[in-house]
Design a protein around this motif. Structure first.
Motif, PDB file in Angstrom:
ATOM      1  N   SER A  57      -3.734  -1.761  -6.328  1.00  0.00           N
ATOM      2  CA  SER A  57      -3.184  -1.125  -5.127  1.00  0.00           C
ATOM      3  C   SER A  57      -4.106  -1.406  -3.945  1.00  0.00           C
ATOM      4  CB  SER A  57      -3.072   0.397  -5.313  1.00  0.00           C
ATOM      5  OG  SER A  57      -4.358   0.990  -5.348  1.00  0.00           O
ATOM      6  N   CYS A  58      -3.602  -1.097  -2.753  1.00  0.00           N
ATOM      7  CA  CYS A  58      -4.446  -1.168  -1.560  1.00  0.00           C
ATOM      8  C   CYS A  58      -5.484  -0.045  -1.591  1.00  0.00           C
ATOM      9  CB  CYS A  58      -3.571  -1.046  -0.320  1.00  0.00           C
ATOM     10  SG  CYS A  58      -4.478  -1.078   1.227  1.00  0.00           S
ATOM     11  N   THR A  59      -5.070   1.116  -2.080  1.00  0.00           N
ATOM     12  CA  THR A  59      -6.004   2.242  -2.187  1.00  0.00           C
ATOM     13  C   THR A  59      -7.202   1.842  -3.043  1.00  0.00           C
ATOM     14  OG1 THR A  59      -4.039   3.665  -2.173  1.00  0.00           O
ATOM     15  CG2 THR A  59      -6.130   4.713  -2.708  1.00  0.00           C
ATOM     16  N   TRP A  84      -1.490   7.050   6.942  1.00  0.00           N
ATOM     17  CA  TRP A  84      -1.093   7.496   5.616  1.00  0.00           C
ATOM     18  C   TRP A  84      -2.358   7.917   4.867  1.00  0.00           C
ATOM     19  CZ3 TRP A  84       1.738  10.017   2.823  1.00  0.00           C
ATOM     20  CH2 TRP A  84       1.874   9.838   1.439  1.00  0.00           C
ATOM     21  N   ALA A  86      -3.503   7.285   2.061  1.00  0.00           N
ATOM     22  CA  ALA A  86      -4.178   6.257   1.251  1.00  0.00           C
ATOM     23  C   ALA A  86      -5.391   5.664   1.958  1.00  0.00           C
ATOM     24  CB  ALA A  86      -3.193   5.132   0.913  1.00  0.00           C
ATOM     25  N   SER A  87      -5.346   5.602   3.298  1.00  0.00           N
ATOM     26  CA  SER A  87      -6.463   4.998   4.033  1.00  0.00           C
ATOM     27  C   SER A  87      -7.697   5.881   3.993  1.00  0.00           C
ATOM     28  CB  SER A  87      -6.071   4.739   5.494  1.00  0.00           C
ATOM     29  OG  SER A  87      -4.995   3.835   5.546  1.00  0.00           O
ATOM     30  N   VAL A 129      -6.914   0.531  10.944  1.00  0.00           N
ATOM     31  CA  VAL A 129      -5.616   0.420  10.262  1.00  0.00           C
ATOM     32  C   VAL A 129      -4.618  -0.104  11.289  1.00  0.00           C
ATOM     33  CG1 VAL A 129      -3.847   1.601   8.922  1.00  0.00           C
ATOM     34  CG2 VAL A 129      -6.210   2.446   8.861  1.00  0.00           C
ATOM     35  N   ASP A 155      -7.751  -2.126   7.204  1.00  0.00           N
ATOM     36  CA  ASP A 155      -6.681  -1.803   6.268  1.00  0.00           C
ATOM     37  C   ASP A 155      -5.424  -2.449   6.860  1.00  0.00           C
ATOM     38  OD1 ASP A 155      -4.631  -0.821   4.769  1.00  0.00           O
ATOM     39  OD2 ASP A 155      -5.314   1.260   4.773  1.00  0.00           O
ATOM     40  N   ALA A 157      -2.637  -3.230   5.254  1.00  0.00           N
ATOM     41  CA  ALA A 157      -1.494  -3.043   4.343  1.00  0.00           C
ATOM     42  C   ALA A 157      -0.153  -3.182   5.067  1.00  0.00           C
ATOM     43  CB  ALA A 157      -1.573  -1.666   3.689  1.00  0.00           C
ATOM     44  N   GLU A 158      -0.140  -2.812   6.348  1.00  0.00           N
ATOM     45  CA  GLU A 158       1.122  -2.828   7.100  1.00  0.00           C
ATOM     46  C   GLU A 158       1.183  -4.022   8.037  1.00  0.00           C
ATOM     47  OE1 GLU A 158       1.403   1.059   8.908  1.00  0.00           O
ATOM     48  OE2 GLU A 158       1.007   2.055   7.009  1.00  0.00           O
ATOM     49  N   SER A 179      -1.542  -4.079   0.701  1.00  0.00           N
ATOM     50  CA  SER A 179      -0.738  -3.415  -0.330  1.00  0.00           C
ATOM     51  C   SER A 179       0.496  -4.255  -0.659  1.00  0.00           C
ATOM     52  CB  SER A 179      -0.270  -2.050   0.170  1.00  0.00           C
ATOM     53  OG  SER A 179       0.648  -1.487  -0.748  1.00  0.00           O
ATOM     54  N   LYS A 184       6.460  -2.699   1.022  1.00  0.00           N
ATOM     55  CA  LYS A 184       5.706  -3.525   1.968  1.00  0.00           C
ATOM     56  C   LYS A 184       6.367  -4.894   2.183  1.00  0.00           C
ATOM     57  CE  LYS A 184       3.019  -0.200   2.755  1.00  0.00           C
ATOM     58  NZ  LYS A 184       1.782   0.296   2.187  1.00  0.00           N
ATOM     59  N   GLY A 191       0.571  -3.053  -6.335  1.00  0.00           N
ATOM     60  CA  GLY A 191      -0.480  -4.071  -6.307  1.00  0.00           C
ATOM     61  C   GLY A 191      -1.143  -4.101  -4.959  1.00  0.00           C
TER      62      GLY A 191
HETATM   63  C1  LIG Z   1       0.900   1.475   1.867  1.00  0.00           C
HETATM   64  C2  LIG Z   1      -0.446   1.669   2.479  1.00  0.00           C
HETATM   65  C3  LIG Z   1      -1.571   1.916   1.704  1.00  0.00           C
HETATM   66  C4  LIG Z   1      -1.485   2.208   0.251  1.00  0.00           C
HETATM   67  O1  LIG Z   1      -1.126   1.122  -0.478  1.00  0.00           O
HETATM   68  P1  LIG Z   1      -1.043   1.270  -2.074  1.00  0.00           P
HETATM   69  O2  LIG Z   1      -0.876  -0.132  -2.531  1.00  0.00           O
HETATM   70  O3  LIG Z   1       0.142   2.141  -2.347  1.00  0.00           O
HETATM   71  O4  LIG Z   1      -2.316   1.884  -2.507  1.00  0.00           O
HETATM   72  C5  LIG Z   1      -2.814   1.971   2.315  1.00  0.00           C
HETATM   73  N1  LIG Z   1      -2.939   1.828   3.636  1.00  0.00           N
HETATM   74  C6  LIG Z   1      -1.871   1.614   4.426  1.00  0.00           C
HETATM   75  C7  LIG Z   1      -2.092   1.417   5.883  1.00  0.00           C
HETATM   76  C8  LIG Z   1      -0.584   1.548   3.869  1.00  0.00           C
HETATM   77  O5  LIG Z   1       0.469   1.363   4.655  1.00  0.00           O
END
Ligand SMILES: *Cc1c(COP(=O)(O)O)cnc(C)c1O
Length: 369
Positions: A57-59, A84, A86-87, A129, A155, A157-158, A179, A184, A191
């Motif tokens: 995961s990204c986390t 979110w 997770a960050s 982020v 981060d 992820a987005e 992420s 995504k 993943g």
């Molecule tokens: C989706 C997201 C995450 C978490 O990703 P996971 O793969 O679900 O752990 C972390 N940071 C940001 C900015 C996200 O959008």
């Protein structure tokens, strides 16, 4: 009855199915890392970075990177309030203190002036982020980081498909994370990815990600530190290998969906959409609309209107400081204000023009009311 419009869903073709099937049939024993290593190479090439480590995961990727930088109790980590969970969760789990700063009203990303004002002798890192595909001001942040000897972490992820001055999101900080969750721009089901250009950080994260087993340690089953288990599976990575082959197409669809929203909504006054200033490319993971305060449109009115239209739209992230486990930050005015009158719009790759028109009509009606 109209068909419900989904918020996100992945774009899966025969290629993903073929690779996943091959991994399930043959990806064992000596071949159990084949798709994982291929995904890491493909992703590093896409971003133009030296090193990539696929994660569960990204986390997990963030947790590994922060741990490898030695961040822990007594340390402070600065990030935007609009995010979110997770960050920030890995920061908390490592025993460090998150410091939430307010966002800019146009990029929805952290305000560099407030970042600088929040720096103390305990500050160890700033997590940039790139919210909903918008870019943080990387020039300012890197300059602040260099001057105060604080790591800049991305981060991203987005922000697959986003770039700052031609450099891919995630490729500019001490490390970047991604992420591949099902919502995504590219997915492996669950993943993620850790990326860096710093070879010694890469070595440390490789060891930490493999239960603390150093590649140079000759003894089997002999970890030298207590590490983590945040690995991706070869089967999930196989799906990722197909997605990375299609990455330009996946990004192009996100940008086309945003262009279409801009065409449908652009003539309307009283709203603003995701920003793409000069020098920035926005991957538009999540098209979002912020209603002007003067329209009187609120989060609850938006939720109700989209529900009534059978459209799955989602609220803009609540300020993290509003959650019960963190200290309140009512002074982060923009983070509270924007979230109270904004909504994320559906943007799955296969979305057609009719569905986008239905979404636009909900917004048009709210502005008329
Ligand atoms: C989706 C997201 C995450 C978490 O990703 P996971 O793969 O679900 O752990 C972390 N940071 C940001 C900015 C996200 O959008």
């Amino acid at each position: 009855m109209s068909k419900r419009i989904a918020y996100t869903k992945p774009s899966i073709t025969e290629l993903e199915v073929t690779y996943a099937t091959d991994a399930a049939r043959h990806g064992w024993g000596a071949h159990c890392y084949d798709y994982i290593h291929r995904l890491e190479r493909g992703f590093a090439a896409h971003l133009d970075v030296k090193h990539a480590i696929a994660t569960s995961s990204c986390t997990g990727a963030l947790h590994l990177g922060l741990a490898a930088l030695g961040i822990g109790p007594g340390d402070e980590v600065i990030l935007a309030d609009s995010n979110w969970i997770a960050s920030v969760a890995p920061v908390v789990h490592l025993g460090a203190k998150p410091v939430f700063v307010d966002i800019l009203s146009d990029s929805w990303c952290l305000d560099p002036d407030l970042v600088e004002a929040a720096i103390t002798p305990r500050t160890r890192a700033i997590i940039a982020v790139h919210l909903y595909g918008s870019m943080c001001d990387m020039d300012r942040l890197r300059e602040i980081g260099a001057r105060h000897d604080v790591a800049i972490i991305e981060d991203a992820a987005e922000a697959i498909g986003s770039a700052w001055g031609g450099k891919c999101a995630g490729s500019m900080g001490a490390f970047g994370t991604f992420s591949f969750h099902g919502t995504k721009t590219m997915t492996t089901g669950e993943g993620g990815m850790f990326v860096t250009n710093d070879s010694s950080l890469f070595e440390r994260v490789t060891t930490l990600s493999n239960h603390g087993r150093d590649a140079s340690e000759p003894r089997q089953f002999f970890p030298t530190v207590t590490g983590y288990k945040f690995k991706i599976s070869n089967i999930a990575a196989a799906i990722g290998c197909a997605q990375i082959e299609r990455i330009d197409e996946l990004i192009a669809r996100k940008r086309a969906i945003m262009a279409s929203y801009r065409q449908l909504l652009g003539p309307l006054s009283g709203i603003s959409l995701n920003a793409e200033p000069d020098g920035v490319t926005n991957g538009y993971w999540m098209p979002s609309v912020v209603f002007d305060r003067a329209t009187g449109v609120t989060r609850n009115m938006l939720i109700e209107a989209f529900q009534a239209a059978d459209i799955d739209a989602r609220v803009f992230f609540w300020p993290l400081s509003e959650l019960p486990m963190f200290d309140a930050r009512p002074d982060n005015l923009t983070a509270h204000d924007v979230a109270s009158r904004a909504i994320n719009l559906p943007s799955y790759h296969d979305m057609d023009e009719n569905a986008q028109m239905r979404v636009a009509n909900v917004i048009r009606d709210l502005l008329k009311a």
